[in-house]
Design an enzyme around this catalytic site. Structure first.
Site, short mmCIF file in Angstrom:
data_model
loop_
_atom_site.label_atom_id
_atom_site.label_comp_id
_atom_site.label_asym_id
_atom_site.label_seq_id
_atom_site.Cartn_x
_atom_site.Cartn_y
_atom_site.Cartn_z
N SER A 194 0.87 -1.17 -0.03
CA SER A 194 -0.04 -0.20 0.02
C SER A 194 1.00 1.34 0.08
CB SER A 194 -0.85 -0.05 1.19
OG SER A 194 -0.33 0.06 2.50
N LYS A 245 -6.57 4.43 8.19
CA LYS A 245 -5.62 5.26 8.01
C LYS A 245 -5.69 6.74 7.86
CE LYS A 245 -3.38 1.34 5.25
NZ LYS A 245 -2.85 1.26 3.65
#
Length: 808
Positions: free
Chosen positions: A653, A696
């Site tokens: 990611s 996140k």
């Protein structure tokens, strides 16, 4: 340059006006979970198909409700199914080590046991009376008298012969006589006999020898009479016993004439009673002995009992059995032992059934993980399903751990469907590594983890909430509370267009909300109660998250949130610990120089980077080469590192984030530090979706707000992650105020424009980029690297030639 996302894209609200109820108490309860049609069809198929091997494996995440769904479905089905037959174990009179299994119609086993107990009590009462009666005593005395007369005749004959042979005879017992010579009417002693000499002594010896033969024949006749007497008395005993018990046993036999096994068993029992009738005649209470000795002399009639192995009530439905502890003996049964005088003993009455016996004719439900953790249990289950019979054997006996003699009960045939319940990984591992598994468990019910958030399903979900509240005696929920639960359910699966099918999570949320509602004296669970649950859960589990944030605040973890820096960017990572998930920011830096087209992943070099992370870094080399150096060497060497990382890093990611840092370093363009990035990239520069997007974003938001609540910050995410956004209220409020923004990008070009404020640039027909664009600056820098590298190697080659000439 992409614009920031609208608030409507960041959170999908559930409109409580969709609901017409005042509280969920008004809603009809759901009988089965919705959204699991395929799984329910599979369960129905496995339960109804009457073929071997079509057992069920229900798989899904732990807490998805698969266990309760399977149990409820099967219990409903068995209500219309008649219970299977009863089973008993009885003594095998021919070989007690091999007890006999007897099958009876459902509900009849208890009656059979009662009949046998009653029969034994009657025998214990009648037989002593019969043998104490005049009829038996008269026959008994007549037989004795007959043989006494015959014995008297034999002894009278011997007396007569003794006189003829001048011998005095004395009968010391029935089988023994003593005699001595007689001379002149006087019995001589041994010394007197030894004193006699000559012919007279020979004559006496001759008479004694002749009489001795006569005595021997006579005593033989007495022995034969004794044998005949005992046989006749025994025959009398058997005949009287048979006459006494036959009618009683025939009465029981007539009740069970449909069973050949019971008929044969009663025949053997009758023979045993006849041969052991003395057990019924013993009266230890009348014996003059101390109490514990009487117990030793008291006959046991337990061998005539019935072990009610498996019984059902008459007209009862078939069973659905869940065995929570599927160890070997709990599955197939066991043989218990009793210690007597230091020795382990057992008999047919100590045979105990297992879960397979109890579920015979119905369904057995087992937890797959628990089953596999128990030694030998899984193999024994497979053996029983293949052979369609249950053979009770102890592990100690099978593997010769002990030498104690045990029983070998007759195996019982079974017709049972087994449902294993477990996680998906167990199913796939068993299917791959166990060749028998696919043959025995041909049906799989795969429970969904999420359900489409349609209007119809929203109403069904509200019904599910009401059903759980009712089943657990919880307060009902208001429409606003239901809407909040649905929103949280979507957040649980990180998808705004779906909600979670995880029933245990939903149930836990409602139970905790019920606690806070009652504590606040609410008559129904309200929206604020749901919010209280969610906040207290965070407060209980966020200690590590807060410590990390504190280290960022203190500067121990170095994160820049303002200004712009070349080759430095904030990446977002996802941490999951003990069921609590949160996001954290990490600094990634990149340095570039002349090289041979390699990107050095420092995390991998020091073995902190996982394989997926390393794959993401390798993709960067491919992207740089295909984008900027298709017709020439990529004279680049770049190093990448997660600053202040001390633990394993995996996942791709951050690959787009790393690429942004490299481009910044090459173009010498600073990156805005108030914007963090997440997203993976492919070889074509397309941004791919990642997991944990909500955590996140919220993690970076929390860090920023702790630094400056009035500043402006943002996060770049993949465009494909928009549907996963269900951000908390604080983030939405900050977006609305203009203090926070979320950008969704499709490509690296879109992302680099946001981070640098410079146009990325598009390639023209000649393969060039505008010189003022990011890509143009990167291309120029790479060409510079290439020229410098060529000049360097050319100069090095010239110097080498000069040195060779000098040497010559």
């Amino acid at each position: 340059m992409p614009s920031a996302l609208e608030i409507s894209q960041l959170y999908k609200k559930c409109d409580s006006s969709l609901f017409s109820f005042k509280t969920t108490k008004e809603l009809e309860p759901l009988e089965e979970p919705f959204g699991q049609k395929n799984a329910l069809d599979a369960i129905d198929f496995a339960a109804n198909i009457e073929q071997d091997g079509y057992n069920l494996f229900a798989m899904g995440t732990s807490g998805s409700g698969k266990h309760s769904t399977v149990m409820n479905f099967l219990q409903k089905k068995t209500r219309s199914q008649k219970a299977p037959n009863d089973w008993c174990y009885v003594n095998n009179f021919k070989d007690p080590r091999k007890p006999i299994a007897i099958e009876l119609p459902s509900g009849h086993a208890i009656g059979f046991k009662d009949n046998m107990d009653e029969l034994v009590e009657l025998l214990k009462e009648i037989l002593p009376t019969v043998f104490e009666g005049s009829a038996y005593r008269n026959e008994y005395e007549a037989i004795n008298q007959k043989y006494m007369e015959k014995e008297t005749q034999i002894f009278q004959y011997l007396q007569d012969e003794a006189k003829k042979h001048d011998i005095a005879m004395n009968a010391t017992s029935k089988n023994r006589v003593s005699f001595a010579p007689v001379i002149n009417g006087k019995v001589i002693t041994a010394s007197e006999f030894n004193a006699i000499e000559g012919k007279e002594k020979e004559e006496i010896e001759k008479k004694v020898n002749e009489f001795e033969k006569i005595v021997k024949d006579g005593l033989h006749g007495v022995n034969e009479l004794n044998k005949a007497q005992r046989k006749e008395l025994k025959d009398l005993e058997k005949r009287i016993t048979k006459e006494s018990v036959e009618s009683l046993i025939d009465e029981v036999r007539s009740k069970y004439k449909y069973s050949d096994k019971i008929t044969a068993y009663l025949d053997d029992l009758e023979d045993d009673v006849i041969h052991h009738v003395q057990d019924f005649l013993v009266k230890p209470d009348e014996m003059p002995m101390i109490p514990f000795m009487k117990e030793l002399y008291t006959p046991s009639f337990s061998r005539y009992g019935v072990n009610l192995f498996i019984t059902h009530e008459e007209n009862a439905p078939s069973a659905v059995i869940y065995e929570d502890n599927p160890i070997h003996q709990n599955l197939i049964g066991k043989i218990e032992h009793l210690s007597q005088v230091g020795t382990l003993v057992t008999d047919f009455s100590m045979i105990k059934p297992g879960a397979l016996h109890k579920a015979n004719g119905g369904y057995l439900v087992l937890d797959a993980r628990k089953l596999l953790m128990q030694p030998f249990a899984y193999e024994e289950l497979k053996r029983a399903l293949r052979s369609k019979e249950i053979r009770i054997e102890s592990l100690a006996q099978q593997y010769s751990f002990i030498s104690t003699t045990s029983l070998e009960p007759e195996p019982i045939p079974i017709d049972v469907k087994v449902a294993l319940i477990g996680e998906r990984i167990l199913y796939y591992l068993l299917y791959h590594y166990d060749p028998d598994f696919g043959e025995l468990f041909k049906v799989v019910a795969d429970f969904e983890d999420s359900i489409v958030r349609s209007k119809e399903n929203t109403h069904l979900y509200a019904q599910m909430i009401g059903t759980i509240a009712t089943n657990h005696d919880l307060l009902p929920l208001t429409p606003d509370a239901v809407a909040r639960v649905i929103e949280e359910s979507s957040r649980e699966v990180s998808h705004s267009l779906k909600f979670s099918a995880h029933l245990r999570t939903l149930s836990d949320l409602l139970k905790e909300a019920d606690y806070w509602a009652k504590k606040n004296s609410h008559s129904a669970v309200e929206k604020d109660d749901i919010n209280k649950v969610l906040q207290t859960r965070i407060d209980r589990a966020n200690r590590i998250q807060m410590r990390l944030y504190e280290q960022i605040d203190e500067g121990t973890i170095m994160i820049d949130l303002s200004g712009s820096v070349v080759g430095q960017i904030n990446a977002l990572s996802f941490i999951s610990m003990g069921g609590y998930n949160f996001g954290i920011a990490s600094k990634i830096t990149a340095r570039t120089r002349i090289g041979k087209g390699e990107i050095i992943d420092i995390e991998r070099k020091v073995e902190l980077g996982g394989p997926i992370h390393s794959k993401g870094v390798m993709i960067l080399s491919s992207y740089l080469g295909s984008t900027y150096a298709q017709n020439k060497p990529l004279s680049l060497s770049s190093s990448l590192v997660f600053e202040q990382s001390y633990n394993k890093i995996d996942g791709d990611s951050a690959s787009s984030t790393e690429l942004y840092a490299i481009l910044s370093s090459l173009a010498n363009l600073p990156i805005k530090q108030n914007i963090a990035v997440t997203g993976s990239v492919n070889q074509f520069g397309e941004i791919q979706p990642i997991g944990g997007v909500n955590e996140k974003i919220e993690g970076f938001f929390d860090i920023c707000m702790r630094r400056d609540k009035n500043g402006f910050y943002g996060v770049i995410i993949p465009e494909t992650n928009i549907k996963h956004l269900m951000l908390k209220t604080e983030v939405l409020e900050a977006v609305e105020k203009g203090n926070f923004a979320i950008y969704a990008v499709k490509t690296i070009n879109e992302g680099i424009e946001i981070l640098t404020g410079v146009e990325a640039g598009e390639v023209d027909e000649k393969g060039n980029y505008p010189s003022s664009s990011v890509n143009g600056m990167v291309m120029a820098r790479l060409e510079e690297f290439s020229e410098n590298a060529r000049d360097f190697y050319h100069k090095k080659s010239d110097n080498s030639d000069e040195e060779n000439k000098t040497d010559k």
